[in-house]
Design a protein around this motif. Structure first.
Motif, PDB file in Angstrom:
ATOM      1  N   THR A  59       0.812  -1.218   0.000  1.00 53.20           N
ATOM      2  CA  THR A  59       0.000   0.000   0.000  1.00 53.20           C
ATOM      3  C   THR A  59       0.846   1.268   0.000  1.00 53.20           C
ATOM      4  OG1 THR A  59      -0.151  -0.032   2.427  1.00 53.20           O
ATOM      5  CG2 THR A  59      -1.898  -1.147   1.209  1.00 53.20           C
ATOM      6  N   PHE A 184     -11.232   2.721  -8.841  1.00 53.80           N
ATOM      7  CA  PHE A 184     -11.977   3.580  -7.917  1.00 53.80           C
ATOM      8  C   PHE A 184     -13.422   3.095  -7.751  1.00 53.80           C
ATOM      9  CE2 PHE A 184      -8.835   7.068  -9.084  1.00 53.80           C
ATOM     10  CZ  PHE A 184      -8.222   7.059  -7.838  1.00 53.80           C
ATOM     11  N   GLY A 187     -13.619   0.127  -5.173  1.00 49.10           N
ATOM     12  CA  GLY A 187     -12.787   0.345  -3.996  1.00 49.10           C
ATOM     13  C   GLY A 187     -13.194  -0.520  -2.819  1.00 49.10           C
ATOM     14  N   GLY A 190     -10.504   2.566   2.240  1.00 43.07           N
ATOM     15  CA  GLY A 190     -10.568   4.018   2.204  1.00 43.07           C
ATOM     16  C   GLY A 190      -9.261   4.650   1.760  1.00 43.07           C
ATOM     17  N   LEU A 191      -9.305   5.990   1.598  1.00 34.43           N
ATOM     18  CA  LEU A 191      -8.119   6.719   1.157  1.00 34.43           C
ATOM     19  C   LEU A 191      -6.971   6.593   2.149  1.00 34.43           C
ATOM     20  CD1 LEU A 191      -9.747   9.986  -0.270  1.00 34.43           C
ATOM     21  CD2 LEU A 191      -8.696   8.121  -1.568  1.00 34.43           C
ATOM     22  N   ASP A 192      -7.286   6.352   3.425  1.00 32.56           N
ATOM     23  CA  ASP A 192      -6.232   6.226   4.420  1.00 32.56           C
ATOM     24  C   ASP A 192      -5.322   5.030   4.149  1.00 32.56           C
ATOM     25  OD1 ASP A 192      -8.367   4.512   4.974  1.00 32.56           O
ATOM     26  OD2 ASP A 192      -7.889   4.437   7.110  1.00 32.56           O
ATOM     27  N   SER A 193      -5.790   4.082   3.335  1.00 38.52           N
ATOM     28  CA  SER A 193      -4.959   2.916   3.025  1.00 38.52           C
ATOM     29  C   SER A 193      -3.744   3.294   2.183  1.00 38.52           C
ATOM     30  CB  SER A 193      -5.780   1.856   2.292  1.00 38.52           C
ATOM     31  OG  SER A 193      -6.202   2.321   1.026  1.00 38.52           O
ATOM     32  N   LEU A 194      -3.795   4.439   1.507  1.00 35.40           N
ATOM     33  CA  LEU A 194      -2.673   4.879   0.679  1.00 35.40           C
ATOM     34  C   LEU A 194      -1.444   5.212   1.510  1.00 35.40           C
ATOM     35  CD1 LEU A 194      -4.583   7.152  -1.870  1.00 35.40           C
ATOM     36  CD2 LEU A 194      -3.738   4.819  -2.226  1.00 35.40           C
ATOM     37  N   ALA A 265      -3.041   4.661  -7.385  1.00 30.14           N
ATOM     38  CA  ALA A 265      -3.923   4.868  -6.230  1.00 30.14           C
ATOM     39  C   ALA A 265      -5.206   4.065  -6.386  1.00 30.14           C
ATOM     40  CB  ALA A 265      -4.239   6.358  -6.085  1.00 30.14           C
ATOM     41  N   THR A 268      -4.592   0.402  -5.681  1.00 31.65           N
ATOM     42  CA  THR A 268      -4.416   0.193  -4.237  1.00 31.65           C
ATOM     43  C   THR A 268      -5.763   0.118  -3.530  1.00 31.65           C
ATOM     44  OG1 THR A 268      -2.323   1.416  -4.322  1.00 31.65           O
ATOM     45  CG2 THR A 268      -3.313   1.097  -2.150  1.00 31.65           C
ATOM     46  N   LEU A 269      -6.694   0.979  -3.916  1.00 35.31           N
ATOM     47  CA  LEU A 269      -8.015   0.992  -3.285  1.00 35.31           C
ATOM     48  C   LEU A 269      -8.898  -0.151  -3.780  1.00 35.31           C
ATOM     49  CD1 LEU A 269      -8.858   4.821  -3.422  1.00 35.31           C
ATOM     50  CD2 LEU A 269      -7.732   3.548  -1.597  1.00 35.31           C
TER      51      LEU A 269
END
Length: 466
Positions: A59, A184, A187, A190-194, A265, A268-269
Motif C-alpha cells: 500500500t 476507484f 474500492g 478508504g483513502l487512508d490505506s494509501l 492509487a 491500491t483501493l
C-alpha cells in the motif's frame, strides 16, 4: 571538475572535415511532448515496473511514487535549465561535460548509455504477457521482434515518428484511464490505506513497510517517470530549443505523473485484499472488475504501449550515440560510422547499433537490471544536479536560457537527498554499477585523456551557440 570543455572548433582548429553534423529541426512542443511522453510510456511503466513495487511496498507504492515525483520536479528544473543552456543531442553528458568537466561528463554518458541500452529490451520482453489473451508467444522472441520493429521505425523521419507514437500514446492513456475508473469504482478500502504502509508477508501475515524500504524504493520510483529527460536529447531537433526544451520537460513530467499515479492509487483501493495487491497482477484485477473483453482491450493497449516505448527509446538512444561520435568519444573509424545521417535525417548506423543489440539482449537473463538501472538513474540525476549548481558561473551566467526558481537551494537539496538514496540501495546493484563505472574510467584515462585535443569535444549546433 575544473577541466571544462571549450567549443570543438576552438579546441581542434584546422580540421574542416571534423565540422559537426547537424540534425534536422522538425518538431515543436507538441511533437516533442508526444515523443517524450512515449518514452516515459506511462501504461507500460504502470503494468511492467509498478507491479514490482507493489510486491515490495504494498500500500506504500503510491506514496513512494508521489515522493519520487516531487523529487523529479527539482530534477526537471535542473534538466529544463541545463537543456536550454546546453541544447545538445548528447543530453546529460553534454550538459555535465560543459559545466562540470570532461571526466564527469564521460561518467554521466556511461550511466545514461547503461540505462538507455538495457531498459528497452527488458520492457520489450513484457509484450508477450499482454498479448497472451490473443496469442501465446515466447517472451524472448517477442521482445526481439519488438526491438527490431522499433529499430526500423527509428530509421524514419522524426516528424513521422511523432505521429506514430502519438497515436499509440492515446491508446495507452485510455488503458490507464480504464484501470483508474475501474479501480476507484470497486474500492475495497478508504483513502487512508494509501498511507497505511502494509505489504502481504509469508503465511498470510501482514508486514509493515518501513521508511528504509520506501527510501530504497525511491530509486525505482525515480525511474518510473524518468523519460521526461528525453526532451533534452531532442533539443537539436526542436524548432526553438531555448524555449521549447523547458516547456517539453515540465509538461511531460506533469502529465506522466498524473497518468501513472492516479491508476496506482485506484489499484491500491480496488484490490480485494493485501495479497492480491502485493501480487501485482493488474490484468487479472481489471478482468475481475469488468469482464474478459475489457481485460483483453487493456492488455492489447499495454502491448502497443511497449512497442511505442521501444520506438522512442531507440530514437533517444541513437541520438546519444550519434552525439558521442560527433564529439569524438571513440576511435576515428567508429566515430565516422556512428555520425552518419540517412535520407530521412536520422543517424541510421547509430540507430542500428542500439536496436540490434537490444534484440539480442532479449535472450539474456536481465533479472538484476532493474536494480542496476535504478542506481544508474539516481547517480545520473545526482551529477546533473551538480552541473546545475555550477551552471550560472561565467561564461554561462548571461547565456539566454530558462532559469529554475529557488536556485541554488534546489540543486543542493537534490544532491543531499540523492546521495542518501544511493546509500540505501542493494550492495550488489551498487557493485555492478561501480564496476562498469570503473571500466569507463580506465577507458577515459588510457584513451580519451591522452587525446584531449582531438577527442571528447562537446559541440553545440551553430544556431544555438550564445
Amino acid at each position: 571538475m575544473t577541466d571544462t570543455l571549450r567549443p570543438a572548433e576552438d579546441a581542434a582548429p584546422g580540421h574542416p572535415s571534423d565540422s559537426p553534423q547537424k540534425l534536422k529541426r522538425s518538431i515543436g512542443v507538441v511533437g516533442g511532448t508526444l515523443l517524450t511522453l512515449s518514452c516515459v510510456t506511462p501504461a507500460s511503466t504502470l503494468f511492467v515496473v509498478v507491479p514490482d513495487l507493489f510486491g515490495t511496498l504494498g500500500t506504500a507504492t503510491a506514496l513512494t511514487i508521489a515522493i519520487g515525483s516531487l523529487l523529479c520536479i527539482a530534477v526537471a528544473f535542473c534538466y529544463a535549465e541545463l537543456g536550454t543552456l546546453i541544447p545538445s543531442a548528447g543530453g546529460e553528458y553534454a550538459m555535465v561535460s560543459t559545466l562540470a568537466g570532461r571526466l564527469t561528463g564521460w561518467l554521466v554518458f556511461v550511466l545514461s548509455l547503461l540505462v538507455v541500452m538495457i531498459v528497452p529490451p527488458v520492457i520489450a520482453m513484457g509484450t508477450a504477457d499482454y498479448l497472451a489473451p490473443v496469442v501465446h508467444l515466447d517472451p524472448s522472441l517477442t521482445g526481439a521482434a519488438v526491438m527490431l520493429l522499433a529499430t526500423l521505425a527509428g530509421l524514419l523521419d522524426l516528424r513521422a515518428n511523432a505521429w506514430i507514437t502519438g497515436i499509440f500514446l492515446v491508446l495507452e492513456v485510455i488503458a490507464a484511464a480504464v484501470v483508474a475508473v475501474l479501480g476507484f469504482a470497486h474500492g475495497h478500502r478508504g483513502l487512508d490505506s494509501l498511507v497505511s504502509m502494509q505489504v502481504a508477508g509469508a503465511h498470510g501475515h501482514t508486514d509493515a513497510v518501513t521508511a528504509a524500504l520506501v527510501v530504497s524504493g525511491l530509486a525505482i520510483a525515480l525511474f518510473v517517470t524518468q523519460g521526461f529527460s528525453t526532451a533534452v536529447y531532442l533539443s537539436e531537433e526542436l524548432e526553438h530549443p531555448r524555449r521549447d526544451v523547458a516547456r517539453t520537460v515540465l509538461a511531460t513530467l506533469a502529465i506522466s505523473t498524473v497518468i501513472i499515479l492516479v491508476p496506482v492509487a485506484a489499484i491500491t483501493l480496488g484490490a480485494t485484499d493485501l495479497k492480491e495487491l502485493t501480487g501485482g497482477d493488474i490484468s487479472s484485477m481489471v478482468t475481475a472488475w469488468s469482464n474478459t473483453a475489457v481485460g483483453t482491450f487493456v492488455s492489447l493497449c499495454v502491448a502497443l504501449a511497449i512497442v511505442n516505448a521501444g520506438i522512442v527509446m531507440v530514437i533517444q538512444n541513437s541520438r546519444v550515440l550519434f552525439a558521442s561520435a560527433r564529439d569524438k568519444a571513440w576511435p576515428t573509424p567508429v566515430n565516422g560510422l556512428f555520425s552518419k545521417l540517412g535520407r530521412f535525417g536520422s543517424p541510421w548506423v547509430a540507430t542500428l547499433a542500439v536496436g540490434v543489440p537490444g534484440a539480442l539482449f532479449c535472450f539474456v537473463d536481465l533479472d538484476t537490471l532493474y536494480g542496476v538501472t535504478g542506481v544508474s538513474v539516481t547517480a545520473m540525476y545526482l551529477l546533473v544536479a551538480v552541473a546545475a549548481l555550477l551552471g550560472r558561473r561565467d561564461p554561462h551566467r548571461h547565456t539566454p536560457a530558462w532559469r529554475m526558481p529557488l536556485w541554488p537551494a534546489l540543486p543542493i537539496l537534490l544532491i543531499v537527498v540523492l546521495t542518501y538514496v544511493l546509500t540505501q540501495q542493494d550492495v550488489g546493484y551498487l557493485l555492478w554499477t561501480g564496476g562498469i563505472t570503473a571500466v569507463a574510467t580506465l577507458y577515459w584515462a588510457l584513451y580519451l585523456r591522452p587525446r584531449a585535443a582531438t577527442h571528447w569535444l562537446v559541440s553545440l549546433p551553430e544556431d544555438t551557440r550564445p
